[in-house]
Scaffold this motif. Structure first.
Motif: not given
Length: 465
Positions: A398-404, A411-421
């Motif tokens: 799973p991702a450490k963080g998300t921005i939606r 109805s569907d968001p634009q999304g960005l998943s954020v992982g490890e450094t």
């Protein structure tokens, strides 16, 4: 009954006065009458179907064919549309500075005005008439020329600007554009060179608020294209112009001579549905100028010399063409935002033009808008892997963080998943919804991920205030 007679006379007076006033309003002013008296010709450019130019440097016949101007004699060529437009605009209308009328005391002998052997003639053809303009000598004062129209007894003094457009060599009348379609007609561009190759295609997606045109890189990878870079390439294509015409009688034997057997680059342009693609072949540096290269269209026997710098604008690394934007919106479009970092999500939403947190707390609109712009401006640093098979190795599954981000009406968001450094640094792995690749995200993202709704709340006045 006298009052009836008086009323009738009053009405007649008013009526006559109104008629006279309206009649006077319809009459041209003295200035307009003078201008009309000096008018040589007044033609709507759309009415003109043909032009015949005769000048010391040669005779050129131009014809409008399927609403496109072409040189049809001395040889069939594409016409230089801007030059034709300038000529036609001079006729819409052509007005004289002075009009000379023949009298018994002063006959107008053509030889006295250089009209026996004109400096140039222009024959204008429309659907219902043909007119011939003859340009004579320059006047003694001012930048003007004498002009006569075949079949009329008067002479005109007109600006020399029109005749200056006519007394040019044949090459001035032929199109110098290698790509003579509009930017809107171009649907696909393929550039192939020994160093790199790519294909850009206009997508069917509707234009966004931030980009009027949507382009996609389809080769060597399938990814959204940077619309600004794509537009620059389209402009560069349409800016390819002949600086010289090397030959109009190209044969297969000229392939090696012009370096077209093993091209420096090949550019294929697909246009509106139903039209065949146009192929441009770019050859070697010309013998007389090392800043030019040979070029040829697939549908013409002409070989051009074009500026090498213009060609180089098209030879891009495909990686430069890929969109680096993680989001595509204007702050005013956003209806809802959700940020999650290390299992702690928070949400804000626009409610009746006011931003509120999930607990109903009212937020400061200016602070929210500034925060949204920070999100919109996130751009990836580089592409890490185009077709990842294991997102977990990047901390994305799973991702450490998300921005939606939800936009109004979607109805569907634009999304960005954020992982490890990455390598223990401050940048992080990321993955965008709707795109396949794993990317590197900038250090500035960390500030966004660790923000809270508290920073966006409206500042309430204190009790002492």
């Amino acid at each position: 009954m006298k009052w009836k007679t008086t009323l009738l006379l009053l009405l007649l007076t008013v009526g006559v006065g109104a008629y006279v006033s309206l009649h006077e309003l319809k009459q041209p002013t003295p200035e307009e009458r003078s201008r009309l008296a000096n008018r040589v010709v007044n033609l709507n450019p759309e009415e003109v179907t043909g032009l015949l130019v005769t000048a010391p440097k040669g005779t050129v016949t131009l014809q409008r064919i399927s609403n496109v101007w072409q040189v049809v004699s001395p040889r069939r060529l594409r016409a230089e549309a801007p030059l034709v437009s300038r000529i036609l605009n001079h006729l819409n209308p052509l007005e004289a500075e002075h009009v000379l009328r023949q009298t018994t005391e002063r006959p107008l002998a053509p030889a006295d005005y250089g009209l026996q052997s004109p400096a140039a003639t222009l024959t204008v053809i429309t659907a219902d008439r043909t007119m011939k303009l003859l340009f004579g000598d320059a006047t003694a004062v001012g930048a003007n020329r004498y002009l006569s129209m075949e079949g009329t007894p008067v002479l005109y003094v007109v600006s020399a600007s029109l005749v200056e457009l006519l007394v040019q060599p044949l090459d001035a009348f032929r199109s110098h554009d290698l790509v003579d379609v509009t930017a809107e007609e171009i649907q696909r561009i393929t550039v192939v060179s020994p160093s790199s190759s790519y294909t850009l295609a206009r997508t069917s997606e509707p234009a966004s608020a931030t980009h009027a045109d949507r382009w996609r890189l389809t080769h060597p990878v399938d990814d959204p294209a940077d619309s600004g870079v794509a537009s620059t390439i389209v402009s560069a294509l349409r800016g390819l112009r002949a600086e010289r015409f090397l030959t109009d009688e190209f044969t297969e034997g000229d392939l090696a001579r012009f370096g077209l057997a093993a091209p420096y680059a090949t550019i294929t342009i697909a246009v509106t549905e139903g039209d065949p693609p146009l192929e441009l072949v770019i050859g070697k540096v010309t013998e007389d100028n090392d800043q030019r290269r040979t070029a040829k269209r697939s549908d013409e026997p002409t070989v051009f010399a074009v500026a090498s710098a213009k060609v180089e604008e098209l030879l891009r690394d495909p990686q430069e063409l890929r969109s680096r934007a993680c989001f595509d919106f204007f702050a005013s479009q956003v209806a809802k935002l959700q940020v999650s970092w290390e299992g702690a999500p928070w949400t804000i939403e626009r409610q009746q033009k006011t931003w509120k947190a999930s607990d109903g707390t009212e937020l400061d609109d200016a602070e929210v808008e500034e925060f949204l712009w920070k999100i919109r401006d996130i751009t990836l640093t580089r592409f890490v892997e185009d077709a990842p098979q294991d997102l977990a190795r990047y901390g994305l599954d799973p991702a450490k963080g998300t921005i939606r981000v939800w936009l109004t009406g979607q109805s569907d968001p634009q999304g960005l998943s954020v992982g490890e450094t990455i390598d223990g640094g401050a940048t992080r792995y990321g993955w965008m919804s709707g795109r396949a690749e794993v990317v590197e995200l900038p250090e500035s993202l960390n500030e966004i991920l660790t923000a809270t709704p508290e920073a966006l709340k409206a500042v309430m006045p204190s009790a002492s205030e």
